[in-house]
Design a protein around this motif. Sequence first.
Motif, PDB file in Angstrom:
ATOM      1  N   TRP A 199       9.513   7.363  -0.711  1.00 37.27           N
ATOM      2  CA  TRP A 199      10.104   5.871  -1.623  1.00 37.27           C
ATOM      3  C   TRP A 199      11.399   5.092  -2.182  1.00 37.27           C
ATOM      4  O   TRP A 199      12.165   6.475  -1.447  1.00 37.27           O
ATOM      5  CB  TRP A 199       9.783   7.304  -3.038  1.00 37.27           C
ATOM      6  CG  TRP A 199      10.174   6.528  -4.466  1.00 37.27           C
ATOM      7  CD1 TRP A 199      11.559   6.235  -4.589  1.00 37.27           C
ATOM      8  CD2 TRP A 199       9.098   6.322  -5.305  1.00 37.27           C
ATOM      9  NE1 TRP A 199      10.828   5.266  -6.155  1.00 37.27           N
ATOM     10  CE2 TRP A 199       9.875   5.464  -6.255  1.00 37.27           C
ATOM     11  CE3 TRP A 199       7.322   5.736  -5.330  1.00 37.27           C
ATOM     12  CZ2 TRP A 199       9.110   5.178  -7.302  1.00 37.27           C
ATOM     13  CZ3 TRP A 199       6.777   6.043  -6.269  1.00 37.27           C
ATOM     14  CH2 TRP A 199       7.873   4.947  -7.471  1.00 37.27           C
ATOM     15  N   LYS A 203      12.907  -0.764  -4.531  1.00 39.84           N
ATOM     16  CA  LYS A 203      11.643  -1.362  -4.083  1.00 39.84           C
ATOM     17  C   LYS A 203      11.327  -0.838  -5.797  1.00 39.84           C
ATOM     18  O   LYS A 203      11.067   0.935  -6.239  1.00 39.84           O
ATOM     19  CB  LYS A 203      10.582  -1.082  -3.396  1.00 39.84           C
ATOM     20  CG  LYS A 203      11.585  -2.316  -1.942  1.00 39.84           C
ATOM     21  CD  LYS A 203      10.427  -2.173  -1.033  1.00 39.84           C
ATOM     22  CE  LYS A 203      11.810  -2.742   0.397  1.00 39.84           C
ATOM     23  NZ  LYS A 203      10.946  -2.445   1.519  1.00 39.84           N
ATOM     24  N   MET A 205       7.776   0.745  -7.369  1.00 40.64           N
ATOM     25  CA  MET A 205       6.667   1.643  -7.162  1.00 40.64           C
ATOM     26  C   MET A 205       7.504   2.217  -6.002  1.00 40.64           C
ATOM     27  O   MET A 205       6.697   2.375  -5.560  1.00 40.64           O
ATOM     28  CB  MET A 205       5.409   1.099  -6.736  1.00 40.64           C
ATOM     29  CG  MET A 205       4.507   1.481  -7.375  1.00 40.64           C
ATOM     30  SD  MET A 205       4.111   2.810  -9.537  1.00 40.64           S
ATOM     31  CE  MET A 205       3.671   2.192 -10.272  1.00 40.64           C
ATOM     32  N   LEU A 208       5.532   1.357  -2.359  1.00 37.60           N
ATOM     33  CA  LEU A 208       4.393   1.868  -2.575  1.00 37.60           C
ATOM     34  C   LEU A 208       2.874   1.708  -3.193  1.00 37.60           C
ATOM     35  O   LEU A 208       3.080   0.695  -4.045  1.00 37.60           O
ATOM     36  CB  LEU A 208       4.250   3.763  -2.728  1.00 37.60           C
ATOM     37  CG  LEU A 208       5.053   3.958  -1.687  1.00 37.60           C
ATOM     38  CD1 LEU A 208       5.209   5.302  -1.934  1.00 37.60           C
ATOM     39  CD2 LEU A 208       5.382   3.958   0.113  1.00 37.60           C
ATOM     40  N   SER A 209       1.761   1.411  -2.335  1.00 33.47           N
ATOM     41  CA  SER A 209       0.852   1.167  -2.857  1.00 33.47           C
ATOM     42  C   SER A 209       0.107   2.143  -3.836  1.00 33.47           C
ATOM     43  O   SER A 209       0.639   3.245  -3.520  1.00 33.47           O
ATOM     44  CB  SER A 209       0.119   0.355  -2.409  1.00 33.47           C
ATOM     45  OG  SER A 209      -1.208   2.207  -1.861  1.00 33.47           O
ATOM     46  N   GLU A 210      -0.677   1.691  -4.777  1.00 35.55           N
ATOM     47  CA  GLU A 210      -1.414   3.058  -6.229  1.00 35.55           C
ATOM     48  C   GLU A 210      -1.836   3.899  -4.879  1.00 35.55           C
ATOM     49  O   GLU A 210      -2.187   5.235  -5.161  1.00 35.55           O
ATOM     50  CB  GLU A 210      -2.465   1.697  -6.519  1.00 35.55           C
ATOM     51  CG  GLU A 210      -2.549   3.553  -7.951  1.00 35.55           C
ATOM     52  CD  GLU A 210      -3.317   2.534  -9.028  1.00 35.55           C
ATOM     53  OE1 GLU A 210      -2.967   1.343  -9.526  1.00 35.55           O
ATOM     54  OE2 GLU A 210      -4.398   3.461  -9.696  1.00 35.55           O
ATOM     55  N   GLN A 211      -3.278   3.256  -4.073  1.00 39.77           N
ATOM     56  CA  GLN A 211      -3.644   4.143  -3.699  1.00 39.77           C
ATOM     57  C   GLN A 211      -3.029   5.198  -2.699  1.00 39.77           C
ATOM     58  O   GLN A 211      -3.529   6.531  -2.439  1.00 39.77           O
ATOM     59  CB  GLN A 211      -4.440   3.312  -1.954  1.00 39.77           C
ATOM     60  CG  GLN A 211      -5.486   4.373  -1.546  1.00 39.77           C
ATOM     61  CD  GLN A 211      -6.369   5.162  -2.773  1.00 39.77           C
ATOM     62  OE1 GLN A 211      -6.437   3.903  -3.540  1.00 39.77           O
ATOM     63  NE2 GLN A 211      -6.882   5.718  -2.903  1.00 39.77           N
ATOM     64  N   GLN A 212      -1.516   5.097  -2.027  1.00 43.27           N
ATOM     65  CA  GLN A 212      -0.619   5.915  -1.008  1.00 43.27           C
ATOM     66  C   GLN A 212      -0.524   6.120  -1.952  1.00 43.27           C
ATOM     67  O   GLN A 212      -0.037   7.881  -1.234  1.00 43.27           O
ATOM     68  CB  GLN A 212       0.294   4.860  -0.504  1.00 43.27           C
ATOM     69  CG  GLN A 212       0.313   3.577   0.379  1.00 43.27           C
ATOM     70  CD  GLN A 212       0.955   2.918   0.983  1.00 43.27           C
ATOM     71  OE1 GLN A 212       1.925   2.225   0.651  1.00 43.27           O
ATOM     72  NE2 GLN A 212       1.360   3.023   2.008  1.00 43.27           N
ATOM     73  N   ARG A 214      -1.617   7.973  -4.232  1.00 50.89           N
ATOM     74  CA  ARG A 214      -2.640   8.943  -5.456  1.00 50.89           C
ATOM     75  C   ARG A 214      -2.872   9.739  -3.942  1.00 50.89           C
ATOM     76  O   ARG A 214      -3.891  10.935  -3.837  1.00 50.89           O
ATOM     77  CB  ARG A 214      -4.178   7.953  -4.882  1.00 50.89           C
ATOM     78  CG  ARG A 214      -3.734   7.350  -6.909  1.00 50.89           C
ATOM     79  CD  ARG A 214      -5.563   6.700  -7.293  1.00 50.89           C
ATOM     80  NE  ARG A 214      -5.004   5.777  -8.567  1.00 50.89           N
ATOM     81  CZ  ARG A 214      -4.752   6.834  -9.916  1.00 50.89           C
ATOM     82  NH1 ARG A 214      -4.771   7.839 -10.017  1.00 50.89           N
ATOM     83  NH2 ARG A 214      -4.394   6.227 -10.639  1.00 50.89           N
TER      84      ARG A 214
END
Length: 365
Positions: A199, A203, A205, A208-212, A214
């Motif tokens: 993390w 930046k 979020m 990171l992407s939402e998928q990463q 999850r």
Amino acid sequence: MISSALPIHDYALLDDAECEARIVAAKAKLGKRCIVLGHHYQRDEVFKHADIFGDSLKLSREAAQSEAEYIVFCGVHFMAEVADILSRPEQIAILPDMAAGCSMADMANKIKVQQCWDELAQILDVESTVTPVTYINSAADLKAFCGQHGGIVCTSSNAEKILNWSFAKREKVLFFPDQHLGRNTGYRMGIPLEQMVTWDFNKPMGGLSEQQIRDAKIILWKGYCSVHQAFQPEQIDNFKQKHPETIVISHPEACFEVCQKSDYIGSTEMILKIVREAAANTRWLVATELNLVNRLNQEFSDQGKHVHFMAPTLSMCSTMFRTDPQHLAWVLENLAAGHVVNQVSVPAEQVVLAKKALDNMLLAS
Ligand code: SF4
């Protein structure tokens, strides 16, 4: 008794020999009313005046059990906070130099961690899926944050037990501030690197992407210790070319690549134990703070043990180094004269919540 506290500038020009004599005299006057704690990374001129020495948790717990009224912590700020949180109400925690901070602890603060928590909450039900885990090297308000959100504190000795406790409660962990301790511990527990994402607190979020998020088991705060960051895997290769018999031991604050090339990974207490119990005439390459490594080398040289510092350049904890004999003489002489200077006092509401997270740790480890 003097009417006001002695000013620090009266001490700035004293030489170390004079400070030493004054520290010894003030300690004798204070007797058991004062206990001086020395962290393993503390410089020798200060360390030699410690009544007890060790890592931050061990020192704080022992001080709380002592009869001392004053706890003088020759370490860094978060350590004095832990001593204050764990101490009895009538005890007073003191840090000789308030500028002695921890650069790693400073990489996470309440605003950034709360922002991270809120951003994660846009994707996950954080209160039921994420356990916040803070390394003991963090400010008191972050320990309180963990206490408030069902989380826990860990040390470099018990991180694996604490992660097991955390995963028994919730499926994911938010680990701060040291990415390396989290990654090295998670990997040892069998968590693949791709399920431990970093993390980036600068930046949105965390970068990171939402998928990463999850898919992650551990979300690692992008913090690090500048002292342990200096160790590199090539240093091990270069040293072993000259001394192939070398046994390598690293603190888990060192990066993943260094820990992977090490024979042992362990906390400061573990490093001391392993080298102490090792066979005579062995050679060690150690990745942790310079003062501790130098003391180990001196202590065991008569057994033919050679203990080397991993980095080719000096790498001591510069903030801990701020505690010099002048500051120690200043706080002790003031105490002996009836004046408390440099008290570290954690606000009561933080104490309650931080203690909850620390108690969780003590029960789980
Ligand atoms: S060695 Fe690193 S983690 Fe330890 S007190 Fe110093 S800056 Fe903080």
